[in-house]
Design a protein around this motif. Sequence first.
Motif, PDB file in Angstrom:
ATOM      1  N   ASN A  89     -12.445  69.511  26.954  1.00 23.11           N
ATOM      2  CA  ASN A  89     -13.270  68.649  25.881  1.00 23.11           C
ATOM      3  C   ASN A  89     -14.159  69.972  25.584  1.00 23.11           C
ATOM      4  OD1 ASN A  89     -15.738  67.306  24.334  1.00 23.11           O
ATOM      5  ND2 ASN A  89     -13.848  65.965  24.274  1.00 23.11           N
ATOM      6  N   VAL A  90     -14.745  70.314  24.397  1.00 16.07           N
ATOM      7  CA  VAL A  90     -15.492  70.906  24.313  1.00 16.07           C
ATOM      8  C   VAL A  90     -16.617  70.520  23.528  1.00 16.07           C
ATOM      9  CG1 VAL A  90     -17.208  73.630  24.078  1.00 16.07           C
ATOM     10  CG2 VAL A  90     -14.475  73.526  25.681  1.00 16.07           C
ATOM     11  N   SER A  91     -18.186  70.625  23.864  1.00 17.15           N
ATOM     12  CA  SER A  91     -18.644  69.832  22.345  1.00 17.15           C
ATOM     13  C   SER A  91     -18.239  68.921  22.347  1.00 17.15           C
ATOM     14  CB  SER A  91     -19.484  71.077  21.972  1.00 17.15           C
ATOM     15  OG  SER A  91     -20.523  72.239  23.083  1.00 17.15           O
ATOM     16  N   GLY A  92     -17.836  67.757  22.603  1.00 19.47           N
ATOM     17  CA  GLY A  92     -16.409  67.031  21.460  1.00 19.47           C
ATOM     18  C   GLY A  92     -16.325  67.571  21.143  1.00 19.47           C
ATOM     19  N   ARG A  93     -15.089  68.591  21.092  1.00 17.29           N
ATOM     20  CA  ARG A  93     -14.493  68.897  20.092  1.00 17.29           C
ATOM     21  C   ARG A  93     -12.640  68.974  21.608  1.00 17.29           C
ATOM     22  NH1 ARG A  93     -13.064  74.283  16.669  1.00 17.29           N
ATOM     23  NH2 ARG A  93     -11.288  73.513  15.419  1.00 17.29           N
ATOM     24  N   SER A  94     -11.845  68.369  21.052  1.00 18.22           N
ATOM     25  CA  SER A  94     -10.696  68.616  22.027  1.00 18.22           C
ATOM     26  C   SER A  94      -9.321  69.562  21.672  1.00 18.22           C
ATOM     27  CB  SER A  94     -10.037  67.013  21.867  1.00 18.22           C
ATOM     28  OG  SER A  94     -10.596  66.108  22.327  1.00 18.22           O
TER      29      SER A  94
ATOM     30  N   ALA B 229     -16.371  78.012  27.508  1.00 12.74           N
ATOM     31  CA  ALA B 229     -17.256  77.131  27.256  1.00 12.74           C
ATOM     32  C   ALA B 229     -18.665  77.339  27.917  1.00 12.74           C
ATOM     33  CB  ALA B 229     -17.006  75.792  27.483  1.00 12.74           C
TER      34      ALA B 229
END
Length: 87
Positions: free
Chosen positions: A66-71, A87
Amino acid sequence: MKIALLCLAALLSAPAVWPASGEAQAAEDHDVKTLFEAPSQALGLPAALLMAVAEVESGLKPWSVNVSGRSFRFASREEALLKAREA
């Protein structure tokens, strides 16, 4: 958040714990609970807690990031680590 990062770090630092992408079916047959024993002991946290965090965060898919709320879900450990390092 800090516990989730510790869990991820512990799980990714143990390459023998998660199977290679070609062994995905074997992983499904494996008793998932045993995968959390070593990280549990290393972190001094209950295995059930680590498993619960992993289930909520990734659906127990080992190569999820998960990077900045994106899976993101990847086919291999190497791909997941590459994304995590970016990230």
